[in-house]
Scaffold this active site. Structure first.
Site, PDB file in Angstrom:
ATOM      1  N   HIS A 135      -2.134   2.441  -5.966  1.00  0.00           N
ATOM      2  CA  HIS A 135      -2.898   1.242  -5.635  1.00  0.00           C
ATOM      3  C   HIS A 135      -3.125   0.355  -6.854  1.00  0.00           C
ATOM      4  CE1 HIS A 135      -4.540  -0.317  -1.941  1.00  0.00           C
ATOM      5  NE2 HIS A 135      -5.580  -0.820  -2.588  1.00  0.00           N
ATOM      6  N   HIS A 181      -4.896  -8.940   3.928  1.00  0.00           N
ATOM      7  CA  HIS A 181      -6.349  -8.843   3.995  1.00  0.00           C
ATOM      8  C   HIS A 181      -6.874  -9.665   5.171  1.00  0.00           C
ATOM      9  CE1 HIS A 181      -6.804  -7.829  -0.574  1.00  0.00           C
ATOM     10  NE2 HIS A 181      -6.509  -6.782   0.152  1.00  0.00           N
ATOM     11  N   TYR A 223      -9.873 -10.430  -6.869  1.00  0.00           N
ATOM     12  CA  TYR A 223      -8.847 -10.548  -7.913  1.00  0.00           C
ATOM     13  C   TYR A 223      -9.084 -11.740  -8.831  1.00  0.00           C
ATOM     14  CZ  TYR A 223      -6.561  -6.974  -5.211  1.00  0.00           C
ATOM     15  OH  TYR A 223      -6.299  -5.798  -4.542  1.00  0.00           O
ATOM     16  N   LYS A 271      -2.680  -1.574   7.888  1.00  0.00           N
ATOM     17  CA  LYS A 271      -4.124  -1.419   8.008  1.00  0.00           C
ATOM     18  C   LYS A 271      -4.673  -2.431   9.005  1.00  0.00           C
ATOM     19  CE  LYS A 271      -8.218  -0.841   5.114  1.00  0.00           C
ATOM     20  NZ  LYS A 271      -8.752  -0.859   3.720  1.00  0.00           N
ATOM     21  N   ARG A 296       0.852  -1.181   0.000  1.00  0.00           N
ATOM     22  CA  ARG A 296       0.000   0.000   0.000  1.00  0.00           C
ATOM     23  C   ARG A 296       0.897   1.243   0.000  1.00  0.00           C
ATOM     24  NH1 ARG A 296      -2.431  -3.402   4.021  1.00  0.00           N
ATOM     25  NH2 ARG A 296      -4.557  -4.042   3.473  1.00  0.00           N
ATOM     26  N   ARG A 346      -0.563  -2.304  -6.745  1.00  0.00           N
ATOM     27  CA  ARG A 346      -0.907  -3.362  -5.772  1.00  0.00           C
ATOM     28  C   ARG A 346      -1.960  -4.298  -6.363  1.00  0.00           C
ATOM     29  NH1 ARG A 346      -1.352  -4.672  -0.121  1.00  0.00           N
ATOM     30  NH2 ARG A 346      -3.499  -4.956   0.569  1.00  0.00           N
TER      31      ARG A 346
END
Length: 284
Positions: free
Chosen positions: A227, A253, A262, A163, A138, A230
């Protein structure tokens, strides 16, 4: 805004900070509450009702065509403010929140990524973009990355306090090791791996400008953001056969559902599907 409300918002910020909310969340929530009170002409909190929230939503958020995510952010901030400081509940569920559009991530082809990464001659800029893509970082992660987080001998990079306040490790590709050595020798960063001209943390704006320049030099006519790299990293991993569970770990995640998006932009399975026309004895 009058002094009592300023004081209330300061108390709200302190409460959020003491509960270890991120600075970004503290800023967005406190600004949302301040907008709310300004719209209501500094109406005392004790007199604010659900109807005020409805009017604010209709005449401020919707009329100005703010996004669904901003609407939720404001409502969540106001709701928390009243729950904590006023010890009473405003019912934001009276406002029908539109569903957020389920957009697919923007993905570049491997050739496009290669063209972007090779477009810049500046060593720092090239190293920064190569690291961003090759590790699926990120924007905040690469800006917060410190020299001590590079575990060169193990071939790993430690991503600290990302995050969700989670730490994780990502692979430091061996192909980057020589470039990394050149970069350290040329720039000798003291604390942050990527530092500004006067030292200290590199800015998000500068990173965006570097990427924009690389995209233009590569001749790519797309509004590429950090992003996107990524997203492209994750999609290219999936197309290369990497299990979605490993991609989830690499990206940090919390839910596999976030990572599964994805699979919708990967062409791994799509390439194996034959069109019916391919089985026809037909001249095109």
């Amino acid at each position: 805004m009058d002094a009592p409300l300023h004081s209330e918002i300061r108390r709200f910020k302190d409460w959020l900070r003491n509960r270890r909310y991120s600075e970004a969340t503290i800023k967005s929530y406190s600004e949302a509450v301040a907008f709310f009170f300004r719209f209501l002409n500094n109406k005392p909190p004790g007199f604010i009702t659900n109807e005020d929230l409805e009017i604010f939503n209709r005449d401020y958020i919707i009329r100005r065509k703010y996004s669904v995510s901003y609407q939720s952010q404001v409502i969540n901030g106001v709701k928390l403010f009243f729950n904590i400081l006023e010890e009473r509940v405003l019912d934001p569920e009276i406002i029908k929140r539109p569903k957020k559009a389920k957009s697919l991530p923007n993905v570049l082809s491997k050739q496009e990524v290669k063209d972007i990464l090779q477009a810049l001659s500046n060593l720092k800029h090239r190293f920064m973009l190569v690291l961003l893509y090759s590790c699926g970082l990120r924007r905040s992660e690469i800006l917060n990355l410190q020299v001590e987080h590079i575990q060169y001998d193990r071939g790993m990079i430690l991503i600290k306090n990302s995050k969700g306040k989670k730490d994780r490790v990502v692979r430091f590709p061996e192909i980057l090791h020589d470039l990394y050595g050149e970069y350290l020798k040329a720039y000798q960063p003291k604390k942050y791996l990527i530092e500004g001209r006067g030292g200290g943390q590199y800015s998000a704006r500068s990173l965006a400008e570097v990427l924009k320049a690389a995209v233009e030099k590569a001749g790519i006519k797309k509004p590429v953001t950090p992003h996107w790299l990524r997203h492209s990293y994750a999609t290219h991993l999936h197309e290369g056969g990497t299990d979605i569970r490993y991609i989830q770990e690499l990206l940090g995640h919390q839910s596999s559902k976030t990572t599964e998006i994805y699979t919708h932009v990967s062409n791994r399975e799509m390439r194996e599907i034959r069109s019916p026309i391919e089985d026809m004895d037909i001249k095109i």
